[in-house]
Design an enzyme around this catalytic site. Structure first.
Site, PDB file in Angstrom:
ATOM      1  N   ASP A 144       2.796   5.043  39.357  1.00  0.00           N
ATOM      2  CA  ASP A 144       3.251   5.235  40.744  1.00  0.00           C
ATOM      3  C   ASP A 144       4.467   6.145  40.735  1.00  0.00           C
ATOM      4  O   ASP A 144       5.228   6.175  39.767  1.00  0.00           O
ATOM      5  CB  ASP A 144       3.575   3.901  41.433  1.00  0.00           C
ATOM      6  CG  ASP A 144       3.399   3.981  42.939  1.00  0.00           C
ATOM      7  OD1 ASP A 144       2.391   3.454  43.457  1.00  0.00           O
ATOM      8  OD2 ASP A 144       4.263   4.607  43.607  1.00  0.00           O
ATOM      9  N   LYS A 160     -18.075   4.548  53.098  1.00  0.00           N
ATOM     10  CA  LYS A 160     -16.852   3.760  53.313  1.00  0.00           C
ATOM     11  C   LYS A 160     -16.434   3.793  54.802  1.00  0.00           C
ATOM     12  O   LYS A 160     -16.121   2.765  55.401  1.00  0.00           O
ATOM     13  CB  LYS A 160     -15.733   4.315  52.428  1.00  0.00           C
ATOM     14  CG  LYS A 160     -14.371   3.716  52.679  1.00  0.00           C
ATOM     15  CD  LYS A 160     -14.288   2.257  52.283  1.00  0.00           C
ATOM     16  CE  LYS A 160     -13.011   1.642  52.812  1.00  0.00           C
ATOM     17  NZ  LYS A 160     -12.873   0.242  52.512  1.00  0.00           N
ATOM     18  N   GLU A 176      -7.529  -7.278  51.775  1.00  0.00           N
ATOM     19  CA  GLU A 176      -6.266  -7.916  51.434  1.00  0.00           C
ATOM     20  C   GLU A 176      -6.378  -9.403  51.737  1.00  0.00           C
ATOM     21  O   GLU A 176      -7.048  -9.808  52.678  1.00  0.00           O
ATOM     22  CB  GLU A 176      -5.123  -7.298  52.237  1.00  0.00           C
ATOM     23  CG  GLU A 176      -4.799  -5.902  51.758  1.00  0.00           C
ATOM     24  CD  GLU A 176      -3.757  -5.212  52.609  1.00  0.00           C
ATOM     25  OE1 GLU A 176      -2.975  -5.881  53.291  1.00  0.00           O
ATOM     26  OE2 GLU A 176      -3.740  -3.966  52.599  1.00  0.00           O
ATOM     27  N   CYS A 198      -6.421  -0.399  57.348  1.00  0.00           N
ATOM     28  CA  CYS A 198      -7.654   0.393  57.200  1.00  0.00           C
ATOM     29  C   CYS A 198      -8.373   0.700  58.516  1.00  0.00           C
ATOM     30  O   CYS A 198      -8.559   1.871  58.850  1.00  0.00           O
ATOM     31  CB  CYS A 198      -8.605  -0.318  56.245  1.00  0.00           C
ATOM     32  SG  CYS A 198      -7.973  -0.312  54.562  1.00  0.00           S
ATOM     33  N   LEU A 203     -17.213 -12.111  63.727  1.00  0.00           N
ATOM     34  CA  LEU A 203     -17.511 -12.473  65.117  1.00  0.00           C
ATOM     35  C   LEU A 203     -16.461 -13.457  65.647  1.00  0.00           C
ATOM     36  O   LEU A 203     -16.773 -14.293  66.481  1.00  0.00           O
ATOM     37  CB  LEU A 203     -18.918 -13.077  65.215  1.00  0.00           C
ATOM     38  CG  LEU A 203     -20.086 -12.082  65.091  1.00  0.00           C
ATOM     39  CD1 LEU A 203     -21.421 -12.804  65.198  1.00  0.00           C
ATOM     40  CD2 LEU A 203     -20.003 -10.982  66.159  1.00  0.00           C
ATOM     41  N   LYS A 256      -6.862   3.394  61.109  1.00  0.00           N
ATOM     42  CA  LYS A 256      -6.799   4.792  60.641  1.00  0.00           C
ATOM     43  C   LYS A 256      -8.186   5.306  60.261  1.00  0.00           C
ATOM     44  O   LYS A 256      -8.485   6.488  60.450  1.00  0.00           O
ATOM     45  CB  LYS A 256      -5.826   4.919  59.460  1.00  0.00           C
ATOM     46  CG  LYS A 256      -6.361   4.418  58.128  1.00  0.00           C
ATOM     47  CD  LYS A 256      -5.431   4.736  56.983  1.00  0.00           C
ATOM     48  CE  LYS A 256      -5.915   4.158  55.661  1.00  0.00           C
ATOM     49  NZ  LYS A 256      -7.161   4.706  55.134  1.00  0.00           N
ATOM     50  N   GLY A 306      -6.436  -4.783  63.421  1.00  0.00           N
ATOM     51  CA  GLY A 306      -5.285  -3.969  63.022  1.00  0.00           C
ATOM     52  C   GLY A 306      -5.373  -3.750  61.534  1.00  0.00           C
ATOM     53  O   GLY A 306      -6.468  -3.728  60.971  1.00  0.00           O
TER      54      GLY A 306
HETATM   55  N1  NAD Z   1      -5.228  -1.881  51.516  1.00  0.00           N
HETATM   56  C1  NAD Z   1      -6.520  -2.170  51.600  1.00  0.00           C
HETATM   57  O1  NAD Z   1      -6.934  -3.276  51.938  1.00  0.00           O
HETATM   58  C2  NAD Z   1      -7.555  -1.115  51.246  1.00  0.00           C
HETATM   59  C3  NAD Z   1      -8.880  -1.503  51.055  1.00  0.00           C
HETATM   60  C4  NAD Z   1      -9.814  -0.528  50.720  1.00  0.00           C
HETATM   61  C5  NAD Z   1      -9.432   0.802  50.617  1.00  0.00           C
HETATM   62  N2  NAD Z   1      -8.137   1.146  50.836  1.00  0.00           N
HETATM   63  C6  NAD Z   1      -7.757   2.554  50.680  1.00  0.00           C
HETATM   64  O2  NAD Z   1      -7.121   2.713  49.420  1.00  0.00           O
HETATM   65  C7  NAD Z   1      -6.083   3.685  49.495  1.00  0.00           C
HETATM   66  C8  NAD Z   1      -4.762   3.074  49.040  1.00  0.00           C
HETATM   67  O3  NAD Z   1      -4.417   2.050  49.968  1.00  0.00           O
HETATM   68  P1  NAD Z   1      -3.236   1.018  49.671  1.00  0.00           P
HETATM   69  O4  NAD Z   1      -3.268   0.034  50.764  1.00  0.00           O
HETATM   70  O5  NAD Z   1      -3.313   0.568  48.262  1.00  0.00           O
HETATM   71  O6  NAD Z   1      -1.969   2.005  49.832  1.00  0.00           O
HETATM   72  P2  NAD Z   1      -0.446   1.712  49.423  1.00  0.00           P
HETATM   73  O7  NAD Z   1       0.357   2.518  50.355  1.00  0.00           O
HETATM   74  O8  NAD Z   1      -0.221   0.243  49.302  1.00  0.00           O
HETATM   75  O9  NAD Z   1      -0.319   2.323  47.945  1.00  0.00           O
HETATM   76  C9  NAD Z   1      -0.371   3.675  47.654  1.00  0.00           C
HETATM   77  C10 NAD Z   1       0.572   3.929  46.469  1.00  0.00           C
HETATM   78  O10 NAD Z   1       0.369   5.254  45.991  1.00  0.00           O
HETATM   79  C11 NAD Z   1       1.610   5.737  45.535  1.00  0.00           C
HETATM   80  N3  NAD Z   1       1.524   7.206  45.391  1.00  0.00           N
HETATM   81  C12 NAD Z   1       1.395   8.141  46.362  1.00  0.00           C
HETATM   82  N4  NAD Z   1       1.280   9.376  45.802  1.00  0.00           N
HETATM   83  C13 NAD Z   1       1.332   9.208  44.457  1.00  0.00           C
HETATM   84  C14 NAD Z   1       1.250  10.088  43.349  1.00  0.00           C
HETATM   85  N5  NAD Z   1       1.095  11.408  43.500  1.00  0.00           N
HETATM   86  N6  NAD Z   1       1.363   9.574  42.101  1.00  0.00           N
HETATM   87  C15 NAD Z   1       1.517   8.255  41.928  1.00  0.00           C
HETATM   88  N7  NAD Z   1       1.580   7.368  42.940  1.00  0.00           N
HETATM   89  C16 NAD Z   1       1.487   7.840  44.186  1.00  0.00           C
HETATM   90  C17 NAD Z   1       2.584   5.259  46.571  1.00  0.00           C
HETATM   91  O11 NAD Z   1       3.915   5.254  46.086  1.00  0.00           O
HETATM   92  C18 NAD Z   1       2.056   3.838  46.822  1.00  0.00           C
HETATM   93  O12 NAD Z   1       2.680   2.886  45.984  1.00  0.00           O
HETATM   94  C19 NAD Z   1      -6.092   4.185  50.938  1.00  0.00           C
HETATM   95  O13 NAD Z   1      -6.896   5.327  51.032  1.00  0.00           O
HETATM   96  C20 NAD Z   1      -6.744   3.032  51.696  1.00  0.00           C
HETATM   97  O14 NAD Z   1      -7.389   3.478  52.861  1.00  0.00           O
HETATM   98  C21 NAD Z   1      -7.187   0.218  51.132  1.00  0.00           C
END
Ligand code: NAD
Length: 447
Positions: A30, A207, A155, A263, A253, A266, A260
């Site tokens: 990260d 997705k 989550e 995901c 349902l 957006k 909200g």
């Molecule tokens: N949160 C969910 O429930 C969920 C479920 C399915 C899919 N997704 C998708 O997964 C993706 C990530 O979601 P999330 O909720 O984990 O996001 P998040 O914001 O919790 O985590 C993203 C992380 O990426 C890091 N980051 C950004 N650019 C970086 C780089 N160049 N190098 C290293 N680290 C970097 C950020 O610092 C952050 O910690 C999104 O596209 C989201 O739509 C999320």
């Protein structure tokens, strides 16, 4: 397999530690130094049930580590997953791919030997082509295959979802990449989880289509809940009656305050933008987005009506702030719009959430955060359940009522039985169910 996870957020951390638990060697990268320092010190930066133990076990076994140093990790990797954020772009609602492309630019020069780059972030159809252009443009000699592997975990139940998924979708058009991805997911396919191989574009679209469909399903039952209120029907009975039909299914349902989270809001917007860019209209998804947006303030009007139409100067105890239980994630939580609308109407808010208050404080600086349900009830004219945390399912309403100025329960998640609430001397307002007045609750409100 040697796996690197770029981005150690909700998705990167959970999938990284689950892969390590399957026996792969995983490095989670990260950019956020504080996050990596915390992880190296054994502190987990997010709340996700079971994640602390999973991480500790796999770190101790030497299979999981954390770093900010991307290049050496990528050089040793068989697969590099991109799991960075793809928020809605400010101004136009397209998926903001800046983090994905930045990650691709950083990965490219570090690649050594055949490497699969798999996009786990939710990205619009065609993004894999651009990631490929960036990597090949930055490092023309890289022996690389770009695949799409969207993540479907939720989550709050993320580890179970990752380890027992309904399906794994892999968009790969390169045979070597396909063989490596099969190896990565072998522990799950041995466990009978279906693995669906598709073209990369199909996988990217799956997705968004899945999330838009689920958002639409929730919105459908929410609109029906409004009709139920007008015609004295109970939406829970209606939902059960339709959900028992296998073609419909019982999940998603539960009528409530609108979807909200990190995901659905957006992703529905981003899908609409993709459709517009391709001169195609997705009117059902358009309607879903509009209806859901309007619903959040409508929930505030419901609360105000349940309090006799007057909230100025009165205190409302808000129970639950996160967008769902068992997470600390506040992104696009329905509580944000609801609380804002109640404050606009002049109410004072005392809020309690078991895990989300740190994140919420930054987003709602003008409300009072309290340390328990009892404190939220203190002097309040109503309690509003916004998130259905288990801790709110069996409240001692009689005791709470004795601390309140008036006794109204607005249950935006339908977790209470109206009769039980009435018996405790409260009025009861659910979603899509008949509203019930306790004999003395409004009297007290008027005093
Ligand atoms: N949160 C969910 O429930 C969920 C479920 C399915 C899919 N997704 C998708 O997964 C993706 C990530 O979601 P999330 O909720 O984990 O996001 P998040 O914001 O919790 O985590 C993203 C992380 O990426 C890091 N980051 C950004 N650019 C970086 C780089 N160049 N190098 C290293 N680290 C970097 C950020 O610092 C952050 O910690 C999104 O596209 C989201 O739509 C999320």
């Amino acid at each position: 397999m040697q796996i690197v996870m770029i981005g150690s957020g909700y998705v990167g951390l959970v999938s990284g530690s689950c892969f390590a638990d399957f026996g792969h060697r995983v490095v989670c990268v990260d950019k956020d130094t504080c996050k990596i320092e915390a992880l190296c010190a054994g502190n987990i930066p997010i709340f996700e049930p079971g994640l602390d133990r999973l991480i500790a076990t796999n770190v101790a076994a030497g299979r999981l580590s954390f770093t900010t140093d991307l290049a050496p990790a990528v050089a040793a990797a068989d697969v590099v997953f991109i799991a960075v954020g793809t928020p809605a772009r400010r101004g136009d609602g397209h998926a903001d791919l800046a983090f994905v492309y930045a990650a691709a630019r950083e990965i490219a020069p570090a690649i050594r030997g055949f490497t699969v780059v798999a996009t786990k972030s939710t990205v619009p159809v065609g993004t894999g082509d651009e990631v490929e252009r960036i990597i090949r443009g930055t490092n023309p000699r890289a022996d690389v295959a770009i695949v799409s592997n969207p993540e479907f975990l939720r989550e709050g139940a993320a580890i179970n979802d990752f380890k027992r998924p309904d399906r794994i979708v892999i968009g790969a058009e390169d045979e070597r990449a396909r063989a490596i991805m099969e190896e990565v997911y072998r522990p799950l396919s041995l466990n009978q989880s279906p693995v669906l191989f598709t073209r990369r574009r199909d996988s990217e679209l799956i997705k968004y289509a899945a999330n838009a469909f689920l958002a639409m399903k929730i919105t459908f039952i929410n609109e029906l809940a409004d009709l139920c209120e007008k015609v004295s029907a109970d939406v829970q009975q209606v939902a059960r009656g339709i959900g028992l039909d296998n073609r419909i299914g019982p999940k998603f349902l539960n009528a409530g305050p609108g979807y909200g989270g990190s995901c659905f809001p957006k992703d529905t917007l981003a899908l609409l933008k993709t459709a517009q860019d391709n001169e195609c209209s997705l009117r059902l998804v358009e309607a879903t987005v509009v209806v859901n947006d309007q619903r959040k303030r409508a929930m505030a009007r419901k609360v105000i009506a349940a309090m006799g139409g007057m909230v100025r100067g009165r205190t409302i105890g808000v129970l639950g702030l996160t967008f769902k239980p068992n997470t600390d994630d506040m992104r696009d939580a329905p509580s944000l719009a609801l609380v804002q609308a109640l404050r606009d109407a002049g109410a004072r808010i005392r809020a309690y959430d078991p895990e989300g208050m740190d994140a919420a404080r930054a987003m709602m600086p003008e409300i009072d955060f309290v340390a328990s349900v009892e404190e939220a009830a203190e002097g309040a004219a109503a309690l509003v359940i916004v998130t259905e945390w288990d801790a709110f399912r069996a409240l001692d309403l009689k005791r709470l009522g004795s601390r309140m100025e008036a006794r109204a329960l607005i249950d935006l998640r339908n977790i209470y039985n109206a009769d039980d609430v009435l018996a405790a001397g409260f009025s009861y307002t659910g979603v899509g169910r008949p509203t019930c007045e306790a004999a003395d609750s409004l009297l007290q409100a008027a005093e």
